[in-house]
Design an enzyme around this catalytic site. Structure first.
Site, PDB file in Angstrom:
ATOM      1  N   SER A  97      37.340  49.094 -30.745  1.00 14.92           N
ATOM      2  CA  SER A  97      36.659  49.071 -29.445  1.00 14.92           C
ATOM      3  C   SER A  97      35.345  48.295 -29.501  1.00 14.92           C
ATOM      4  CB  SER A  97      36.461  50.517 -28.982  1.00 14.92           C
ATOM      5  OG  SER A  97      35.980  50.559 -27.682  1.00 14.92           O
ATOM      6  N   ASP A 239      34.206  44.512 -24.185  1.00 14.62           N
ATOM      7  CA  ASP A 239      34.213  44.836 -25.606  1.00 14.62           C
ATOM      8  C   ASP A 239      35.574  44.386 -26.173  1.00 14.62           C
ATOM      9  OD1 ASP A 239      35.704  46.803 -24.361  1.00 14.62           O
ATOM     10  OD2 ASP A 239      35.122  48.375 -25.764  1.00 14.62           O
ATOM     11  N   ASP A 241      38.415  45.714 -26.843  1.00 13.80           N
ATOM     12  CA  ASP A 241      39.692  46.162 -26.262  1.00 13.80           C
ATOM     13  C   ASP A 241      39.639  46.209 -24.737  1.00 13.80           C
ATOM     14  OD1 ASP A 241      37.989  48.388 -26.260  1.00 13.80           O
ATOM     15  OD2 ASP A 241      39.662  49.790 -26.378  1.00 13.80           O
ATOM     16  N   ASP A 243      38.251  47.870 -22.379  1.00 11.88           N
ATOM     17  CA  ASP A 243      38.171  49.019 -21.466  1.00 11.88           C
ATOM     18  C   ASP A 243      36.787  49.088 -20.816  1.00 11.88           C
ATOM     19  OD1 ASP A 243      36.929  49.745 -23.835  1.00 11.88           O
ATOM     20  OD2 ASP A 243      37.612  51.834 -23.773  1.00 11.88           O
TER      21      ASP A 243
HETATM   22 MG    MG Z   1      36.479  49.811 -25.841  1.00  6.45          MG
END
Ligand code: MG
Length: 449
Positions: A97, A239, A241, A243
């Site tokens: 992440s 970031d 990933d 999200d």
């Molecule tokens: Mg993340």
């Protein structure tokens, strides 16, 4: 040697030290038992260590009779949505992440696409700690199936909840910084289909991070410069990933990452008033915005699953966290930096004003966030000391301690992801926020054994 950090939603550590393929195999086998040998979707961000962990996760899952659905490199919100869309039994996201490149983690996903609820995480951990995890015999070992639809499935869902034509008519010029993470595979394409002129920055999904992947102002200097130099309308940063999303104004200003949640909330509530959900550490400005629209704001413990779960239970209109994680229920109850980006463009297209003005209209607060060494065992003593000093209705013990005062608030809690205690204070001015922070330090000192 760093230690392995195990929390309800998964396991994380430094690659090659605490987080090894052996740990990944065992955790995945435990998860395979947890989903009773069902179908599990596996995806990862772009980190170079993921090649090693993917095979370890496949092995662990296959050894317990699971069917593995491999989506390859995939943003976490796309993966979560696909688990739900396919009706799979669960998912594993291999992603560090926002953490620096040497970190990685496995996060475990329920059949409905949300991360494991804390009590389910406990059960998974019990299985992981059993002496011997039960494996299946040779004739019950299934296959790994490749699945290519995760990103297209997510794009279609996002485009179905925003006003595409309205955004297209504006022909926005947008810079997207994906930090060479998984967002590179989806956000430029979403922007293109929204009729934007897209300037890609760090959009090679190769896992070589050009700056630390946490989308905070100190990491977004290059994005700010490119937005200004190109005369773009807005800049976005994810970031690794995707999200989370942070934004940069047309003037190159980089506000704290909670501005994506603040602006998205203002837009959503102006059209559809309803409940807002966030955690105890998120800015007071969100509460002020909810009040403007006579809407209720509920605060949960820190951790995205608490926010997601509460939003689903309360049928919330919007929610998320101050770190740039926005949850838009029409897409799903997961943090989704890509959907948030599309929604913010719709806001821009609707209000016909530049981002810098929208930022200015948000109530101003000053926040101090620091980490200190304060052992978890001392929290009862801290609570006792605070109860002697403050009134009952000024204290909240849902997650660590939150002190709500007229001049601002303080939140002190043991981190779920690092071996430290976090202190956050917020007030209208820097001086007041500093005074509150100092007050917190005094109480910590008083409560040390
Ligand atoms: Mg993340």
């Amino acid at each position: 040697m760093s230690s392995l950090l195990i929390s309800a939603s998964g396991v994380r550590g430094i690659v090659g030290e605490a987080l090894t393929p052996e740990v990944a195999v065992r955790f995945s086998a435990a998860f395979g038992r947890f989903v009773k040998g069902g179908a599990v979707v596996v995806g990862s961000d772009t980190r170079t260590s993921n090649e090693m962990f993917r095979y370890a996760v496949f092995s662990g899952l296959l050894s317990t009779g699971c069917t593995v659905i491999d989506v390859g490199i995939c943003p976490t919100p796309s993966l979560q949505l696909l688990v739900e869309s396919l009706g799979a039994d669960g998912g594993v996201a291999i992603t560090g992440s926002h953490n620096p490149v040497e970190w990685n983690a496995l996060k475990f996903i329920r059949g409905d696409g949300l991360f494991l609820y804390p009590e389910e995480g406990e059960r998974l951990l019990q299985i992981y700690q059993e002496d011997r995890i039960r494996r299946v015999a040779w004739d019950r070992i299934r296959k790994v199936r490749r699945e290519e639809s995760a990103i297209e499935n997510h794009i279609r869902r996002i485009l179905s909840v925003v006003d595409r034509e309205k955004i297209k008519r504006k022909g926005f010029k947008v810079v997207i910084d994906a930090c060479n993470g998984a967002g590179a595979l989806i956000s430029p394409e979403v922007l293109r289909r929204l009729g934007c002129k897209v300037i890609k920055l760090n959009c090679e999904p190769n896992g070589i991070f050009p700056h630390p992947p946490e989308p905070v102002p100190s990491n977004l200097g290059e994005l700010s410069r490119v937005v200004r130099n190109e005369g773009a309308d807005i800049g976005f940063a994810h970031d690794a990933d995707a999200d989370r999303v942070a934004l940069v104004s047309e003037k190159g200003e980089v506000p704290p990452p909670h501005y994506s949640l603040l602006l998205a909330t203002r837009f959503v509530l102006s059209r559809k008033p309803g409940t807002v959900v966030t955690n105890l550490s998120t800015t007071q400005a969100l509460e002020d915005i909810a009040k403007e629209y006579n809407c209720e704001l509920i605060r949960t413990k820190v951790g995205d699953i608490y926010v997601s779960r509460c939003m689903r239970e309360k049928k919330a209109t919007i929610g998320g966290e101050g770190n740039g994680g926005v949850i838009i229920p029409e897409v799903h109850y997961a943090r989704d930096g890509i959907a948030a980006m599309a929604l913010l463009l719709e806001y821009l297209a609707t209000c016909q004003r530049p981002v810098s003005e929208l930022i200015k209209e948000v109530p101003r607060y000053y926040m101090i966030q620091k980490k200190v060494k304060f052992p978890r065992e001392n929290f009862p003593s801290l609570e006792g000391n605070l109860k002697r000093k403050f009134k009952e209705d000024e204290l909240n013990f849902l997650d660590g301690v939150r002190i709500n005062l007229k001049e601002g608030w303080i939140h002190i809690r043991a981190s779920g992801t690092e071996p430290v205690t976090r202190i956050i204070s917020e007030a209208r001015t820097k001086e007041k926020a500093q005074a509150l922070y100092n007050l917190a330090l005094e109480y910590l000192k008083l409560s040390r054994k």
